[in-house]
Design an enzyme around this catalytic site. Structure first.
Site, short mmCIF file in Angstrom:
data_model
loop_
_atom_site.label_atom_id
_atom_site.label_comp_id
_atom_site.label_asym_id
_atom_site.label_seq_id
_atom_site.Cartn_x
_atom_site.Cartn_y
_atom_site.Cartn_z
N SER A 72 0.86 -1.19 0.00
CA SER A 72 0.00 0.00 0.00
C SER A 72 0.89 1.23 0.00
CB SER A 72 -0.88 0.00 1.26
OG SER A 72 -1.53 1.25 1.45
N TYR A 95 -2.31 -0.59 10.52
CA TYR A 95 -2.32 -1.04 9.12
C TYR A 95 -1.03 -0.62 8.43
CZ TYR A 95 -3.80 -1.17 4.19
OH TYR A 95 -3.89 -1.41 2.84
#
Length: 255
Positions: free
Chosen positions: A146, A159
């Site tokens: 990501s 995350y």
């Protein structure tokens, strides 16, 4: 002569393949000739994707697995090998997120669950993929990271930490196994129109929602097909000199 993006004779395993980026990628690579294993905890959705592939003349099977459990991952790769032979490409796509929350208010259980799925899950899958690829003369591991693994990500620290970890695994393994003809790369999307992102958007106020949608110069969310297209190219031999890299698909966010 093989057509551009030809994936015939490739055995591609995709975790988190029942929806979002994983499902779009499964459909695309199957259409280009790959034999596809779709893996997910959601059996109903995963089998539906396989049915779509087979209805269009593709070859695919569904195998349920929990990537946070090492025994489940070992069984997944054993079943995949039994179905189509050694895995040529593994796309480690399974992942979770958490509600945007200041770090000091995030429950420790949320942090540990993110680590279990997003980081340990990638670790387990990489190990099993590499074991098969060492015996088969090489292969390609593609990790879905990501943009949150490339820069700061306030309010999604748990995350973000896992995605930074995925980038570390990607780079280290790429160098470690390059001589064995095993390539390891990462794809780093920003906000993509997936069920996970849609869920986040539905649970934040309008100001935050608009900020997320317009966080890049293109002022829109990415579409799963845009990520799938890049992944399909990575699955092909056209990316054969590429390893240890991150493919950033973010609409210019980090430019």
């Amino acid at each position: 002569m093989k057509s551009v993006g030809n994936l015939e004779n490739k055995h591609i395993l995709i975790t988190g393949g029942a929806s979002g980026i994983g499902a779009a990628t499964a459909l695309l690579v199957a259409s280009r000739g790959a034999k596809v294993v779709v893996s997910d905890q959601n059996r109903q959705q995963g089998e539906a994707i396989v049915e779509q592939i087979c209805a269009k003349g593709g070859v695919a099977t569904f195998i349920a697995a929990d990537v946070s459990d090492s025994d489940s991952v070992i069984a997944l790769f054993a079943q995949a090998k039994a179905a189509y032979g050694p895995v040529n490409v593994t796309i480690n796509n399974a992942g979770i997120d958490h509600k945007p929350t200041p770090m000091h208010l995030v429950d420790d259980a949320v942090f540990h669950r993110n680590v279990a799925v997003n980081l340990a899950g990638v670790w387990y899958c990489m190990k099993q993929a590499i074991i098969q690829m060492l015996d088969n003369g090489g292969g390609h591991v593609i990790n879905i990271a990501s943009v949150a693994g490339l820069h700061s990500a306030p309010t999604i620290a748990a995350y973000s930490a896992t995605k930074h970890g995925v980038m570390g695994l990607t780079k280290s393994a790429a160098v470690e196994y390059a001589k064995a003809n095993i390539r390891v790369n990462a794809v780093c999307p920003s906000f993509i129109r997936t069920p996970m992102v849609e869920n986040v958007l539905a649970n934040v106020d309008e100001r935050v929602r608009n900020a997320m949608i317009k966080a890049n110069p293109m002022k829109r969310l990415g579409e799963v097909e845009e990520i799938a297209g890049a992944l399909a190219w990575l699955c092909s031999d056209e990316s054969s000199f590429m390893t240890g890299q991150s493919v950033v698909l973010d609409g210019g966010m980090l430019a």
